[in-house]
Enzyme design. Structure first.
Site, mmCIF file in Angstrom:
data_model
loop_
_atom_site.group_PDB
_atom_site.id
_atom_site.type_symbol
_atom_site.label_atom_id
_atom_site.label_comp_id
_atom_site.label_asym_id
_atom_site.label_seq_id
_atom_site.Cartn_x
_atom_site.Cartn_y
_atom_site.Cartn_z
ATOM 1 N N HIS A 288 4.134 21.455 4.905
ATOM 2 C CA HIS A 288 3.170 20.597 5.592
ATOM 3 C C HIS A 288 1.789 20.635 4.937
ATOM 4 O O HIS A 288 1.140 19.594 4.774
ATOM 5 C CB HIS A 288 3.053 21.003 7.064
ATOM 6 N N HIS A 367 -46.231 -2.819 -0.529
ATOM 7 C CA HIS A 367 -45.300 -1.816 -1.025
ATOM 8 C C HIS A 367 -45.355 -1.773 -2.547
ATOM 9 O O HIS A 367 -44.802 -2.619 -3.233
ATOM 10 C CB HIS A 367 -43.876 -2.156 -0.558
#
Length: 469
Positions: A288, A367
């Protein structure tokens, strides 16, 4: 010819006991909509949480495969997952009133029979396959585990086990197509060695264990007193060792039944990839833990390939599906806060939108005015607006709804966006919209280069009558 997704015709239940917990549980198979996949629901837990059958949700592989999500777990899912793959299903909700899937006879056959009883129907959406493009390998040197997936236009399995046991020895099993699952693999039961059984009994690890749901391989000398003790535990009049080296509680259905069961487990665990596969899977000594690790490796390959597909270079001059005037009929945003100029593509699961970045943008005044760069937060807002068009396309009249973003994850800015650039955003649904919640993966590109990417979650909200957009 495209294959359509499939679900079951109605609800049907099966009852049994959990192998490890000993809990009496009812498992109910329920139809599910297109693109739902396989999910478990713990109806005995507050809120009835849903657990996606996904390899990323696996939390334990010690004595079966356990998945956990939303504060709840379901264990020993591999046999029922294999049954649903073997029945060629896509979308099923499995409701469970306990922590573990019932073990039944230790195989998948009881689940196959119950699914056949209720019947299967085709749905509207085409099924998605992942065809293994090249050899994908996984190894564990310590346990001598080797798994490889190779390209093939079918789903084929070959499995070898070798426990260095004089009784079990080396065994091989295989199927040339998943269509052989019911006949060749589904009825093959789980197995354990006698020394493992004794340890689990001493430590109360198999509260639901019974000699009817497992093959017990006798790998050591065993006395009559030990056999009498086992007979007493399992409420049998007598137990002996059969000539094949197993307890005589049952006969083998196939000489190589243990190897076939390991193949069954592998099919169930690889179902946790979340998509139907095409390829030839060859495994030596799988378990598994290795199966789940391999499933994660395949899932990572799928994610990488999807990312490449998204990086398509779009023609910014192509005739738009929606121009800016039509966009304003969908989105409530207006200048100077509308950041989508065109929509180039729109489907049920993705959208492509475009933003022309010019020096005239208001944000350039404050900006970095001496070295103008499009702010990252504005890039994300533009991406969110493109995603909002996809989300609002699912409601009857977009003017009556708003989208509020609940979460933004995994944001990456890869390159600067400058005046004169054209940034093209693509947003893809990561899963179907449920209860008004949409999860999307978004990227922004300038030319053939990704400049920004993010994962976003948004909620559709109806505008109140006394509000205006």
């Amino acid at each position: 010819m495209n294959v359509k997704q499939k679900t079951i015709k109605g609800e049907i239940s099966v009852h049994g006991v959990g192998l490890h917990t000993g809990a009496n549980v009812t498992l109910t198979f329920c139809p599910a909509p297109d693109n739902h996949g396989f999910k478990f629901q713990r109806i005995d837990v507050d809120g009835q949480p849903i657990i996606d059958a996904d390899c990323d949700n696996v939390t334990d592989t010690a004595r079966g495969t356990t998945i956990t999500q939303n504060g709840a777990s379901v264990s020993t899912i591999e046999h029922v997952m294999a049954a649903m793959v073997g029945m060629d299903l896509d979308n099923v909700l499995l409701k469970l009133n306990g922590p573990e899937v019932p073990i039944m006879d230790g195989s998948s056959i009881k689940f196959i029979e119950i699914l056949e009883e209720i019947g299967i129907i085709s749905q509207d959406t085409d099924r998605e396959y992942y065809t293994i493009p090249h050899n994908i390998t996984y190894t564990e040197e310590e346990r001598r585990v080797e798994i490889v997936a190779m390209p093939l236009d079918d789903y084929r399995f070959t499995c070898m086990i070798d426990y260095n046991s004089p009784v079990l020895g080396s065994q091989h099993a295989g199927i040339s197509s998943i269509t052989e699952f019911k006949k060749e693999i589904a009825s093959c039961r789980t197995f354990c060695f006698l020394h493992e059984l004794e340890y689990q009994l001493q430590n109360n690890l198999i509260k639901g264990g019974d000699l009817n749901n497992a093959i017990v391989i006798v790998d050591k000398e065993v006395t009559k007193d030990e056999l009498d003790h086992l007979a007493k535990i399992f409420n049998r009049s007598a137990i002996e060792v059969a000539p094949q080296g197993i307890l005589n509680n049952m006969e083998l259905r196939y000489q190589n039944e243990p190897a076939r069961h390991k193949l069954l487990d592998m099919i169930g665990d690889l179902a946790l990839v979340g998509v139907h596969l095409k390829g030839h899977i060859m495994a030596a000594r799988p378990g598994h833990a290795a199966n789940v690790a391999f499933a994660k490796k395949i899932k990572a390959a799928i994610k990488k390939e999807k990312s490449k597909k998204i990086q398509k270079v779009y023609n910014a001059d192509a005739k738009p599906l929606y121009d800016v005037v039509q966009i304003m009929d969908i989105l409530p945003h207006r200048q100077p806060f509308l950041f989508v100029d065109k929509v180039l593509e729109l489907s049920k699961t993705h959208v492509v939108g475009l933003k022309n970045v010019t020096m005239n943008e208001d944000f350039f005044r404050g900006h970095f005015p001496g070295a103008p760069v499009m702010p990252g937060v504005i890039q994300i807002e533009a991406m969110a607006q493109v995603g909002g068009i996809l989300v609002l396309s699912t409601v009857p009249d977009p003017r009556n709804y708003l989208t509020y973003f609940l979460k933004i994850d995994n944001v990456r800015f890869r390159a600067q966006v400058l005046p004169g650039d054209t940034i093209i955003f693509r947003c893809d649904l990561m899963e179907p919209i449920r209860r008004g919640i949409a999860q999307m993966k978004g990227i922004g590109m300038v030319g053939d280069k990704i400049v920004v990417e993010a994962e976003m979650m948004a909620q559709i909200s109806r505008v109140k009558e006394n509000e205006t957009a």
